[in-house]
Design a protein around this motif. Structure first.
Motif, PDB file in Angstrom:
ATOM      1  N   ASN A  45       0.833  -1.208   0.000  1.00 31.99           N
ATOM      2  CA  ASN A  45       0.000   0.000   0.000  1.00 31.99           C
ATOM      3  C   ASN A  45       0.874   1.268   0.000  1.00 31.99           C
ATOM      4  OD1 ASN A  45      -2.452   1.380  -0.014  1.00 31.99           O
ATOM      5  ND2 ASN A  45      -2.491   1.549   2.214  1.00 31.99           N
ATOM      6  N   SER A  46       2.024   1.186  -0.697  1.00 29.51           N
ATOM      7  CA  SER A  46       2.968   2.312  -0.681  1.00 29.51           C
ATOM      8  C   SER A  46       3.006   3.023  -2.035  1.00 29.51           C
ATOM      9  CB  SER A  46       4.377   1.809  -0.336  1.00 29.51           C
ATOM     10  OG  SER A  46       5.327   2.817  -0.587  1.00 29.51           O
ATOM     11  N   THR A  47       2.617   4.319  -2.030  1.00 28.79           N
ATOM     12  CA  THR A  47       2.706   5.095  -3.286  1.00 28.79           C
ATOM     13  C   THR A  47       4.157   5.424  -3.613  1.00 28.79           C
ATOM     14  OG1 THR A  47       2.297   7.151  -2.064  1.00 28.79           O
ATOM     15  CG2 THR A  47       0.401   6.137  -3.139  1.00 28.79           C
ATOM     16  N   ALA A  48       5.016   5.459  -2.584  1.00 22.22           N
ATOM     17  CA  ALA A  48       6.448   5.740  -2.829  1.00 22.22           C
ATOM     18  C   ALA A  48       7.064   4.619  -3.662  1.00 22.22           C
ATOM     19  CB  ALA A  48       7.196   5.899  -1.512  1.00 22.22           C
ATOM     20  N   ILE A  49       6.710   3.386  -3.331  1.00 22.38           N
ATOM     21  CA  ILE A  49       7.237   2.244  -4.100  1.00 22.38           C
ATOM     22  C   ILE A  49       6.632   2.244  -5.500  1.00 22.38           C
ATOM     23  CG2 ILE A  49       7.202  -0.301  -4.271  1.00 22.38           C
ATOM     24  CD1 ILE A  49       7.835  -0.369  -1.284  1.00 22.38           C
ATOM     25  N   MET A  50       5.349   2.587  -5.595  1.00 22.58           N
ATOM     26  CA  MET A  50       4.707   2.689  -6.919  1.00 22.58           C
ATOM     27  C   MET A  50       5.411   3.754  -7.775  1.00 22.58           C
ATOM     28  SD  MET A  50       2.258   0.641  -7.682  1.00 22.58           S
ATOM     29  CE  MET A  50       0.828  -0.278  -7.182  1.00 22.58           C
ATOM     30  N   ALA A  51       5.744   4.879  -7.154  1.00 15.56           N
ATOM     31  CA  ALA A  51       6.440   5.959  -7.878  1.00 15.56           C
ATOM     32  C   ALA A  51       7.797   5.488  -8.363  1.00 15.56           C
ATOM     33  CB  ALA A  51       6.604   7.187  -6.978  1.00 15.56           C
ATOM     34  N   ASP A  52       8.492   4.725  -7.506  1.00 16.68           N
ATOM     35  CA  ASP A  52       9.794   4.204  -7.916  1.00 16.68           C
ATOM     36  C   ASP A  52       9.644   3.152  -9.003  1.00 16.68           C
ATOM     37  OD1 ASP A  52      12.573   4.804  -6.399  1.00 16.68           O
ATOM     38  OD2 ASP A  52      12.675   2.945  -7.536  1.00 16.68           O
ATOM     39  N   ALA A  53       8.526   2.423  -8.974  1.00 15.68           N
ATOM     40  CA  ALA A  53       8.250   1.428 -10.017  1.00 15.68           C
ATOM     41  C   ALA A  53       8.088   2.114 -11.374  1.00 15.68           C
ATOM     42  CB  ALA A  53       6.998   0.625  -9.677  1.00 15.68           C
ATOM     43  N   VAL A  54       7.415   3.279 -11.368  1.00 18.06           N
ATOM     44  CA  VAL A  54       7.264   4.049 -12.620  1.00 18.06           C
ATOM     45  C   VAL A  54       8.632   4.512 -13.116  1.00 18.06           C
ATOM     46  CG1 VAL A  54       6.357   6.192 -13.617  1.00 18.06           C
ATOM     47  CG2 VAL A  54       4.879   4.759 -12.210  1.00 18.06           C
ATOM     48  N   ILE A 112      -1.507  12.525  -4.199  1.00 22.54           N
ATOM     49  CA  ILE A 112      -1.964  13.828  -3.674  1.00 22.54           C
ATOM     50  C   ILE A 112      -3.163  13.681  -2.726  1.00 22.54           C
ATOM     51  CG2 ILE A 112      -2.953  16.076  -4.328  1.00 22.54           C
ATOM     52  CD1 ILE A 112      -0.940  15.995  -6.753  1.00 22.54           C
ATOM     53  N   PRO A 113      -4.201  12.877  -3.087  1.00 22.06           N
ATOM     54  CA  PRO A 113      -5.318  12.708  -2.127  1.00 22.06           C
ATOM     55  C   PRO A 113      -4.869  12.114  -0.787  1.00 22.06           C
ATOM     56  CG  PRO A 113      -5.934  11.883  -4.294  1.00 22.06           C
ATOM     57  CD  PRO A 113      -4.470  12.153  -4.339  1.00 22.06           C
ATOM     58  N   ARG A 114      -3.787  11.334  -0.813  1.00 27.31           N
ATOM     59  CA  ARG A 114      -3.305  10.695   0.427  1.00 27.31           C
ATOM     60  C   ARG A 114      -2.684  11.708   1.397  1.00 27.31           C
ATOM     61  NH1 ARG A 114      -1.056   4.567   0.028  1.00 27.31           N
ATOM     62  NH2 ARG A 114      -2.592   3.740  -1.435  1.00 27.31           N
ATOM     63  N   LEU A 115      -2.322  12.884   0.910  1.00 31.57           N
ATOM     64  CA  LEU A 115      -1.789  13.912   1.807  1.00 31.57           C
ATOM     65  C   LEU A 115      -2.870  14.334   2.806  1.00 31.57           C
ATOM     66  CD1 LEU A 115       0.175  16.168  -0.724  1.00 31.57           C
ATOM     67  CD2 LEU A 115       1.173  14.663   1.000  1.00 31.57           C
ATOM     68  N   ALA A 116      -4.124  14.377   2.328  1.00 30.62           N
ATOM     69  CA  ALA A 116      -5.240  14.769   3.195  1.00 30.62           C
ATOM     70  C   ALA A 116      -5.676  13.616   4.103  1.00 30.62           C
ATOM     71  CB  ALA A 116      -6.413  15.223   2.335  1.00 30.62           C
ATOM     72  N   ILE A 171      15.158   4.569   4.176  1.00 37.97           N
ATOM     73  CA  ILE A 171      15.143   5.484   5.330  1.00 37.97           C
ATOM     74  C   ILE A 171      13.708   5.707   5.817  1.00 37.97           C
ATOM     75  CG2 ILE A 171      15.607   7.875   6.058  1.00 37.97           C
ATOM     76  CD1 ILE A 171      18.036   7.744   4.017  1.00 37.97           C
ATOM     77  N   VAL A 172      12.790   5.960   4.871  1.00 34.94           N
ATOM     78  CA  VAL A 172      11.379   6.187   5.246  1.00 34.94           C
ATOM     79  C   VAL A 172      10.789   4.937   5.908  1.00 34.94           C
ATOM     80  CG1 VAL A 172       9.046   6.528   4.288  1.00 34.94           C
ATOM     81  CG2 VAL A 172      10.895   8.048   3.612  1.00 34.94           C
ATOM     82  N   SER A 173      11.091   3.758   5.356  1.00 35.57           N
ATOM     83  CA  SER A 173      10.523   2.521   5.935  1.00 35.57           C
ATOM     84  C   SER A 173      11.048   2.292   7.359  1.00 35.57           C
ATOM     85  CB  SER A 173      10.820   1.311   5.045  1.00 35.57           C
ATOM     86  OG  SER A 173      12.205   1.082   4.953  1.00 35.57           O
ATOM     87  N   ILE A 174      12.323   2.630   7.603  1.00 37.32           N
ATOM     88  CA  ILE A 174      12.891   2.478   8.963  1.00 37.32           C
ATOM     89  C   ILE A 174      12.196   3.446   9.929  1.00 37.32           C
ATOM     90  CG2 ILE A 174      14.976   2.813  10.372  1.00 37.32           C
ATOM     91  CD1 ILE A 174      16.582   1.741   7.898  1.00 37.32           C
ATOM     92  N   ASP A 185       4.978   8.651   3.259  1.00 36.39           N
ATOM     93  CA  ASP A 185       4.908   7.850   2.027  1.00 36.39           C
ATOM     94  C   ASP A 185       4.443   8.678   0.822  1.00 36.39           C
ATOM     95  OD1 ASP A 185       4.995   5.179   0.655  1.00 36.39           O
ATOM     96  OD2 ASP A 185       2.857   5.599   0.462  1.00 36.39           O
ATOM     97  N   PRO A 186       3.283   9.383   0.898  1.00 33.37           N
ATOM     98  CA  PRO A 186       2.905  10.198  -0.259  1.00 33.37           C
ATOM     99  C   PRO A 186       3.857  11.367  -0.523  1.00 33.37           C
ATOM    100  CG  PRO A 186       1.324  10.484   1.540  1.00 33.37           C
ATOM    101  CD  PRO A 186       2.202   9.349   1.916  1.00 33.37           C
ATOM    102  N   ILE A 187       4.450  11.930   0.548  1.00 33.95           N
ATOM    103  CA  ILE A 187       5.419  13.032   0.354  1.00 33.95           C
ATOM    104  C   ILE A 187       6.604  12.530  -0.469  1.00 33.95           C
ATOM    105  CG2 ILE A 187       7.156  14.451   1.545  1.00 33.95           C
ATOM    106  CD1 ILE A 187       5.051  14.902   3.775  1.00 33.95           C
TER     107      ILE A 187
END
Length: 301
Positions: A45-54, A112-116, A171-174, A185-187
């Motif tokens: 459920n990580s958008t950061a990993i999805m972003a890295d996948a792109v 972006i919606p996840r920031l809220a 670093i974020v996961s730790i 994660d969304p940031i």
């Protein structure tokens, strides 16, 4: 009277089998890992990993097109592609850029919606994937670091950027293991995506300009023009064009209008002199047409 000077110089970057093997290795590693990333991003459920996948998908496309082009660059020019196959890399860069922009917009719409309303990703899964990511991209970068071709050097930078991206995920996961700050994660995914978009936009602009046959280097354009006009035999020039096949290999054509009193031997000397002096600009193809000032140019001025 028309005189043509055709100078050909062919330079092949990374046409060896070794370069193809190294790029092939990096390609297969990246494709397999990109698939794992998309699945991992969805499971954690990580958008950061999805972003890295792109980002990795973009690198897979870059490496894949570089691999194909590495093989194509061995092919000699033919009747269909009289300048050779180098221009295919521009097509690859254009497709790559459009895929990355589409993927980046999708990530931004998710993040972006996840920031809220931030959702907590699975930190343990993120940690495992990031270690795997550093290892895979690090190994691929190590394999390509042995290469000397421009293709390999550029791809190596891509892979090293990926390693740094995975260090950020690590670093974020730790942090998330100890502090429940799901907004990280969304940031992180938005930061990744904006970085990708910035680079893609810059490269896409350059690619489109080369597609439209813009002058690849205005400083070089001026230098060549000044060099041609500095010759005492040359009165003026027209139909002066420099354009690039792929961002690396350029072509130059020009009509030089000579002073009327120039003799045949002076014309030969001029051609030899220009051949030597233009060699420093490493054009893959030059065409110089010599004309007298009292004759009509058949192409019009």
């Amino acid at each position: 009277m028309h005189s043509h000077s055709h100078c050909h110089s062919h330079s092949h970057h990374g046409t060896s089998d070794n370069a193809s093997k190294r790029i092939g290795w990096a390609f297969f590693l990246n494709v397999i890992f990109t698939i794992i990333e998309f699945i991992g991003g969805w499971l954690t459920n990580s958008t950061a990993i999805m972003a890295d996948a792109v980002h990795d998908l973009g690198d897979s496309l870059s490496i894949g097109s570089a691999w194909i082009l590495n093989k194509l660059s061995d092919k000699k020019a033919d009747n269909t592609f009289s300048y050779g196959y180098k221009r295919f890399s521009l097509l690859g860069a254009l497709i790559n850029g459009l895929v990355l922009i589409t993927g980046s917009i999708w990530i931004l719409l998710e993040a972006i919606p996840r920031l809220a309303a931030p959702q907590m990703p699975q930190a343990e899964g993120m940690l495992l994937l990031s270690i795997f990511g550093i290892a895979v991209n690090g190994f691929a970068a190590y394999k390509l670091s042995a290469g000397e071709s421009l293709n390999e050097r550029v791809l190596n930078w891509h892979l090293l950027e990926d390693v740094l991206g995975w260090v950020a995920v690590l670093i974020v996961s730790i942090v998330l293991l100890f502090k429940p700050w799901p907004i990280l994660d969304p940031i992180l995914s938005i930061a990744f995506t904006l970085y990708i978009l910035f680079n893609v936009a810059r490269n896409l602009k350059e690619t489109v300009l080369l597609f439209l046959q813009a002058t690849p280097n205005e400083k070089q354009d001026k230098e060549v023009r000044n060099l041609l006009l500095s010759k005492p035999e040359v009165n003026k020039l027209h139909h002066f064009h420099i354009w690039s096949l792929d961002g690396e290999h350029s072509v130059m054509t020009v009509h030089l209008v000579l002073r009327n009193e120039v003799t045949i031997s002076q014309m030969k000397a001029l051609k030899n002199q220009l051949q030597e002096e233009l060699a420093t600009f490493t054009f893959v193809h030059t065409t110089i047409e010599l004309e007298f000032s009292d004759e009509q140019c058949r192409d019009g001025i």
